[in-house]
Design an enzyme around this catalytic site. Structure first.
Site, PDB file in Angstrom:
ATOM      1  CE  LYS A 257      -3.337   2.562   2.882  1.00 56.26           C
ATOM      2  NZ  LYS A 257      -4.199   2.560   4.097  1.00 56.26           N
ATOM      3  CG  ASP A 262      -5.538   7.910   4.663  1.00 56.88           C
ATOM      4  OD1 ASP A 262      -6.435   8.585   4.109  1.00 56.88           O
ATOM      5  OD2 ASP A 262      -5.755   6.860   5.299  1.00 56.88           O
ATOM      6  CE  LYS A 269      -6.732   8.622   8.061  1.00 53.51           C
ATOM      7  NZ  LYS A 269      -7.444   7.557   8.774  1.00 53.51           N
ATOM      8  CG  ASP A 280      -1.986   5.090   4.984  1.00 54.62           C
ATOM      9  OD1 ASP A 280      -1.881   3.992   5.561  1.00 54.62           O
ATOM     10  OD2 ASP A 280      -3.051   5.502   4.484  1.00 54.62           O
ATOM     11  CG  ASP A 339     -10.026   7.528   6.600  1.00 57.92           C
ATOM     12  OD1 ASP A 339      -8.931   7.478   5.985  1.00 57.92           O
ATOM     13  OD2 ASP A 339     -10.114   7.701   7.833  1.00 57.92           O
ATOM     14  CD  GLU A 341      -6.700   5.307   2.408  1.00 54.49           C
ATOM     15  OE1 GLU A 341      -7.700   5.423   3.144  1.00 54.49           O
ATOM     16  OE2 GLU A 341      -5.566   5.011   2.859  1.00 54.49           O
ATOM     17  NE  ARG A 343     -11.134  -1.060   3.496  1.00 54.75           N
ATOM     18  CZ  ARG A 343     -11.782  -1.265   4.641  1.00 54.75           C
ATOM     19  NH1 ARG A 343     -12.948  -1.879   4.640  1.00 54.75           N
ATOM     20  NH2 ARG A 343     -11.257  -0.883   5.786  1.00 54.75           N
TER      21      ARG A 343
HETATM   22  N1  BES Z   1      -4.433   4.352   6.899  1.00 51.91           N
HETATM   23  C1  BES Z   1      -5.625   4.118   7.622  1.00 51.91           C
HETATM   24  C2  BES Z   1      -5.452   3.061   8.714  1.00 51.91           C
HETATM   25  C3  BES Z   1      -4.706   3.505   9.940  1.00 51.91           C
HETATM   26  C4  BES Z   1      -5.312   4.316  10.889  1.00 51.91           C
HETATM   27  C5  BES Z   1      -3.441   3.032  10.185  1.00 51.91           C
HETATM   28  C6  BES Z   1      -4.618   4.672  12.024  1.00 51.91           C
HETATM   29  C7  BES Z   1      -2.768   3.385  11.337  1.00 51.91           C
HETATM   30  C8  BES Z   1      -3.351   4.211  12.251  1.00 51.91           C
HETATM   31  C9  BES Z   1      -6.715   3.623   6.686  1.00 51.91           C
HETATM   32  O1  BES Z   1      -6.694   4.142   5.411  1.00 51.91           O
HETATM   33  C10 BES Z   1      -8.009   4.042   7.304  1.00 51.91           C
HETATM   34  O2  BES Z   1      -8.225   5.211   7.397  1.00 51.91           O
HETATM   35  N2  BES Z   1      -8.832   3.074   7.715  1.00 51.91           N
HETATM   36  C11 BES Z   1     -10.058   3.348   8.341  1.00 51.91           C
HETATM   37  C12 BES Z   1     -11.083   2.393   7.805  1.00 51.91           C
HETATM   38  C13 BES Z   1     -12.482   2.709   8.240  1.00 51.91           C
HETATM   39  C14 BES Z   1     -12.963   3.970   7.579  1.00 51.91           C
HETATM   40  C15 BES Z   1     -13.358   1.544   7.880  1.00 51.91           C
HETATM   41  C16 BES Z   1      -9.872   3.177   9.840  1.00 51.91           C
HETATM   42  O3  BES Z   1      -9.187   2.244  10.242  1.00 51.91           O
HETATM   43  O4  BES Z   1     -10.381   3.989  10.587  1.00 51.91           O
HETATM   44 ZN    ZN Z   2      -4.888   4.732   4.706  1.00 52.71          ZN
HETATM   45 MN    MN Z   3      -7.713   6.014   5.272  1.00 54.41          MN
END
Ligand code: BES
Ligand code: ZN
Ligand code: MN
Length: 511
Positions: A257, A262, A269, A280, A339, A341, A343
């Site tokens: 990834k 992000d 966020k 990220d 968010d 993104e 996947r």
């Molecule tokens: N890059 C983030 C995941 C992340 C968050 C990694 C905090 C490390 C610390 C990912 O893109 C994301 O934002 N995931 C969301 C998914 C949700 C919207 C289903 C998450 O984990 O909040």
């Molecule tokens: Zn992310």
């Molecule tokens: Mn995200």
């Protein structure tokens, strides 16, 4: 970092004029007649040092020693994990007075695993981020030496030299992964990440291509494009290849990834700690690191690295919650949360992986906050549709001191991804968020054996120690070396040949 391995008894260590000496002492230590032995024995007798793991003693100007600064560290039974901790703690104790060179000396014989752990830990502790630190005007600071050389010493270096050479290659990969993950998002754009990958293609056995927005559109990567469309930075789809075996040999494909920042997109966020979303692209950085290591190690196997790289930004053209996009696989996706993104960029890369007819595909992603909650910063989340692949990765992680933990993939977890408006939604609810993300990815992996590493908790540290860890480069290289056939000695890089031949016997098989 320049690493050297030397045969060295404590008497030799006592005579070396190294600026600093870290002595690793395991249970059952029997002192000799030399000055280092004397120091250890006196410290033990006085109750100031024990050989148990975690014990540490910093000394200065001990009698009979050429080196002023000496740190003793206990190894307990000498297991690799304890060696790693001892070297990290010992080098932390030396941090206040930086030197250009450090000698890490085992007081007793050490095996492959111990030498490997010492080498990697020394590389880890010696790495300092400085790319954007600016010119230091303060002269005192400017002249401060930086650690550029680590000598690993033990009574007989011959039996462990192959393991040492491997560790040096892996350490170079870890360092590269950390460096790119650490770089600020304006110094590590998708374009710059592409250039870093192209630079790797100068190394032996590596080829690279960085596709731009037009190629990505032509491939039909509608999910990847949807994430990239809110940013002014052009997306890159990076394809790395390492060829170490016959063309007919099915490759292992690594997918990293590469979200270089992000923001969450329109599903923005919150501000606190948003800067950490520069990390990220740690999955992508780990793929770069693995290729750096492959170039050094030259194992007999084929590996493909795929990196979908873009920013996730909100602007007038950004993808919106509710938009439906068509992935490269033909499956339509309702983007309920912009968010989620990771996947979206990964699913198109997974479909692209099919063309290599791979023996296994492993994606590496800072995918979910839920994985941070589940496993913290100790173990990666490991999901595998193929149990042999899952077992191999799990074992590689444990052996490389870069551990993962198996997570479930029951189909019931996919229920929450159902929607009335597309084939699949990009988010389920909050429950089991790391698992539903993996279930989303699994829909794009029916053509091959697949595993997914969620490294959201393990790829970087926050707080005062904020910075990339370089994980899971050690796990991945261990897995790949386990998969490789007998190594060829034909295409070694010049630098490797130079380094590994120092003090080596004339003829030696490469491990
Ligand atoms: N890059 C983030 C995941 C992340 C968050 C990694 C905090 C490390 C610390 C990912 O893109 C994301 O934002 N995931 C969301 C998914 C949700 C919207 C289903 C998450 O984990 O909040
Ligand atoms: Zn992310
Ligand atoms: Mn995200």
């Amino acid at each position: 970092m320049d690493f050297q391995l030397k045969s060295m008894r404590l008497a030799d260590a006592a005579r070396t004029a190294a600026p600093a000496l870290l002595v690793l002492v395991a249970d059952g230590f029997e002192p000799g007649e030399d000055a280092v032995s004397g120091l250890i024995a006196r410290a033990q007798a006085g109750g100031d040092f024990k050989t148990e793991a975690g014990a540490l003693l910093s000394t200065y100007g001990a009698a009979g020693l050429a080196t002023a600064r000496v740190v003793l560290a206990g190894l307990g039974d000498g297991a690799a994990a304890k060696v790693r901790k001892a070297v990290l703690a010992g080098m932390a104790a030396l941090k206040g007075q930086p030197t250009r060179s450090l000698t890490v000396c085992f007081a007793q014989p050490a095996d492959d695993a111990a030498v490997r752990a010492a080498t990697l830990a020394a590389g880890e502790a010696g790495y300092v981020y400085r790319t954007t630190k600016g010119r230091v005007r303060d002269n005192a600071k400017k002249d401060e030496p930086r650690l550029t050389e680590v000598v690993i010493g033990l009574p007989d270096a011959r039996p462990v030299r192959a393991a040492f050479d491997r560790a040096v290659g892996v350490a170079a990969g870890v360092e590269l992964a950390r460096e790119w993950a650490n770089r600020p998002p304006n110094y590590a754009t998708p374009t710059l990440l592409g250039e870093a990958a192209l630079a790797l293609a100068k190394l032996p056995g590596i080829r690279c291509e960085a596709l731009g927005p037009r190629d990505i559109a032509k491939l039909g990567m509608g999910a990847f494009q949807a994430v990239a469309q809110g940013s002014r930075q052009e997306a890159r789809f990076i394809v790395l290849r390492y060829d170490g075996a016959a063309k007919s040999d099915a490759p292992v494909v690594l997918v990293g990834k590469g979200i270089t920042f992000d923001t969450g997109g329109i599903s923005l966020k919150p501000a606190p700690e948003m800067d950490e979303m520069k990390f990220d692209m740690s999955g992508a950085a780990s793929v770069l690191g693995v290729f750096r290591a492959l170039a050094h190690l030259q194992p007999a196997l084929n590996v493909v690295g795929l990196i979908p790289a873009c920013e996730n930004m909100p602007d007038g053209g950004a993808v919106k919650p509710g938009d439906v996009v068509t992935s490269m696989s033909g499956q339509t996706i309702e983007i309920l949360n912009t968010d989620a993104e990771g996947r979206l960029v990964l699913c198109d890369a997974l479909t692209y992986a099919e063309r290599f007819k791979p023996r296994a595909v492993i994606d590496i992603a800072t995918l979910t906050g839920a994985c941070v909650i589940a496993l913290g910063g100790v173990r990666h989340g490991l999901f595998a549709s193929d149990s042999a692949l899952g077992d191999a990765l799990m074992a590689a992680g444990d052996q490389a001191l870069d551990p993962a933990w198996r997570m479930p993939l029951d189909d019931e977890y996919a229920e929450s991804l159902k929607t009335n408006f597309a084939d699949v939604a990009n988010v389920g609810g909050r429950p089991a968020g790391a698992v539903t993300a993996a279930k989303f990815l699994q829909r794009f992996t029916s053509a091959f054996a697949w595993a997914h590493l969620d490294i959201a908790g393990t790829a970087w540290k926050g707080g005062a120690a904020k910075g990339a860890t370089g994980r899971p480069v050690c796990l991945l290289t261990q897995y790949l070396l386990d998969q490789a056939g007998p190594a060829k000695a034909t295409r070694r890089s010049a630098s490797q040949a130079k380094k590994s031949d120092k003090g080596a016997p004339a003829k030696r098989k490469r491990g």
